[in-house]
Write a protein that holds these residues in place. Structure first.
Motif, short mmCIF file in Angstrom:
data_model
loop_
_atom_site.label_atom_id
_atom_site.label_comp_id
_atom_site.label_asym_id
_atom_site.label_seq_id
_atom_site.Cartn_x
_atom_site.Cartn_y
_atom_site.Cartn_z
N THR A 77 0.80 -1.23 0.00
CA THR A 77 0.00 0.00 0.00
C THR A 77 0.83 1.28 0.00
OG1 THR A 77 -0.22 -0.08 2.41
CG2 THR A 77 -1.97 -1.12 1.11
N VAL A 78 2.03 1.25 0.56
CA VAL A 78 2.85 2.47 0.65
C VAL A 78 4.01 2.45 -0.35
CG1 VAL A 78 4.32 3.86 2.17
CG2 VAL A 78 2.20 2.86 3.06
N LEU A 79 4.69 1.31 -0.44
CA LEU A 79 5.84 1.22 -1.35
C LEU A 79 5.42 0.86 -2.78
CD1 LEU A 79 8.37 -0.73 0.94
CD2 LEU A 79 8.16 1.76 0.60
N CYS A 80 4.14 0.59 -2.99
CA CYS A 80 3.59 0.20 -4.30
C CYS A 80 4.23 -1.09 -4.81
CB CYS A 80 3.76 1.33 -5.32
SG CYS A 80 2.85 2.81 -4.85
N ALA A 81 4.49 -2.02 -3.91
CA ALA A 81 5.03 -3.31 -4.29
C ALA A 81 3.99 -4.13 -5.03
CB ALA A 81 5.50 -4.08 -3.06
N ASP A 82 4.44 -4.91 -5.99
CA ASP A 82 3.59 -5.87 -6.68
C ASP A 82 4.00 -7.30 -6.36
OD1 ASP A 82 1.58 -4.46 -8.16
OD2 ASP A 82 3.17 -3.70 -9.45
N ARG A 83 5.12 -7.45 -5.68
CA ARG A 83 5.63 -8.78 -5.34
C ARG A 83 6.46 -8.64 -4.07
NH1 ARG A 83 6.96 -13.92 -7.40
NH2 ARG A 83 9.05 -14.59 -6.84
N PHE A 84 6.19 -9.51 -3.10
CA PHE A 84 6.90 -9.55 -1.83
C PHE A 84 7.56 -10.91 -1.75
CE2 PHE A 84 6.59 -8.90 2.98
CZ PHE A 84 7.38 -7.76 3.00
N GLU A 85 8.86 -10.96 -1.76
CA GLU A 85 9.59 -12.23 -1.84
C GLU A 85 10.16 -12.63 -0.50
OE1 GLU A 85 11.17 -12.06 -6.43
OE2 GLU A 85 12.56 -11.39 -4.87
N TRP A 86 10.29 -13.94 -0.34
CA TRP A 86 10.92 -14.54 0.84
C TRP A 86 11.91 -15.57 0.33
CZ3 TRP A 86 10.57 -19.81 1.60
CH2 TRP A 86 11.16 -20.31 2.76
N ARG A 87 13.09 -15.59 0.93
CA ARG A 87 14.08 -16.63 0.65
C ARG A 87 14.71 -17.05 1.97
NH1 ARG A 87 18.77 -14.95 -2.78
NH2 ARG A 87 18.58 -13.05 -1.59
N ALA A 88 15.01 -18.31 2.09
CA ALA A 88 15.74 -18.81 3.24
C ALA A 88 16.58 -20.00 2.79
CB ALA A 88 14.80 -19.23 4.36
N GLU A 89 17.69 -20.16 3.45
CA GLU A 89 18.54 -21.30 3.13
C GLU A 89 17.76 -22.60 3.34
OE1 GLU A 89 22.65 -23.39 4.64
OE2 GLU A 89 22.35 -21.26 5.04
N ILE A 90 17.91 -23.52 2.41
CA ILE A 90 17.24 -24.81 2.54
C ILE A 90 17.65 -25.45 3.87
CG2 ILE A 90 17.12 -27.16 1.61
CD1 ILE A 90 17.22 -25.92 -1.19
N GLY A 91 16.65 -25.85 4.63
CA GLY A 91 16.87 -26.41 5.96
C GLY A 91 16.36 -25.50 7.07
N ASN A 92 16.14 -24.22 6.76
CA ASN A 92 15.64 -23.28 7.77
C ASN A 92 14.12 -23.42 7.87
OD1 ASN A 92 15.05 -21.17 9.47
ND2 ASN A 92 16.27 -19.65 8.38
#
Length: 196
Positions: free
Chosen positions: A122-137
């Motif tokens: 709503t504020v940053l006008c993002a169209d995609r919010f990504e998450w990444r974590a090392e496999i196993g976390n």
């Protein structure tokens, strides 16, 4: 961007300040935080000072990284940290987080991730919010899943942690996942049933 604070049902999410240095230092002594996040290991007082006094404020100033201290709204201690980082792809931001050991399992981080996603859309006008974590976390993945992230797979050599490239799990949240409009139209790929 001028630093802002967000509130949830149980949390105050505010920019880190110099007075958070001791709490950040203490939390980052946790072996799981040092293992699964990109914080330095060993984590020193100088690292906490750099993070709270320089890196966090400069991220807000140059609009590249928005770090939030997660605190209980009733005036409790530091629960964790959450960062929203600008990606090179326009309209895309990545979320990262850690939770202090004694506050894990209470749902605080999921609550903070959802608030940060809503703010990004709503504020940053993002169209995609990504998450990444090392496999196993697995704990980080569980938070992302509870927040509604769609798991997208694995990325080889997807992050650098302590001088080593590591494989990651990836996921995303879109504005429509939270019932919000995007800034650009989105055309999902048709189901091509096993192409390639």
């Amino acid at each position: 961007m001028d630093p802002i604070s967000l509130t949830t049902e149980r949390l105050l999410m505010r920019p880190f300040a110099p007075e958070d240095e001791d709490a950040v230092y203490t939390a980052c002594q946790d072996p799981d935080i040092q293992r699964w996040t990109v914080v330095p290991s060993p984590y020193t007082r100088a690292d906490a000072e750099l993070f709270t006094r320089k890196l966090s404020p400069s991220g807000w100033q140059d609009d590249t990284m928005y770090n939030f201290a997660l605190l209980l709204r009733d005036g409790g201690p530091l629960v964790g940290a959450l960062g929203v980082n600008r990606s090179t792809l326009p309209g895309t931001y990545e979320v990262g987080y850690w939770t202090a050991g004694e506050h894990r399992g209470a749902g605080y981080t999921t609550e903070a991730v959802l608030a940060a996603a809503h703010w990004a859309f709503t504020v940053l006008c993002a169209d995609r919010f990504e998450w990444r974590a090392e496999i196993g976390n697995a704990p980080s993945r569980a938070v992302a899943r509870r927040a509604g992230f769609r798991m997208e797979g694995e990325q080889r050599s997807g992050l650098v942690n302590k001088g080593t490239r590591r494989d990651t799990w990836t996921g995303s949240l879109l504005p429509t996942d939270l019932g919000l409009p995007g800034t650009l139209p989105y055309l999902p790929a048709p189901d091509v049933g096993g192409a390639l």
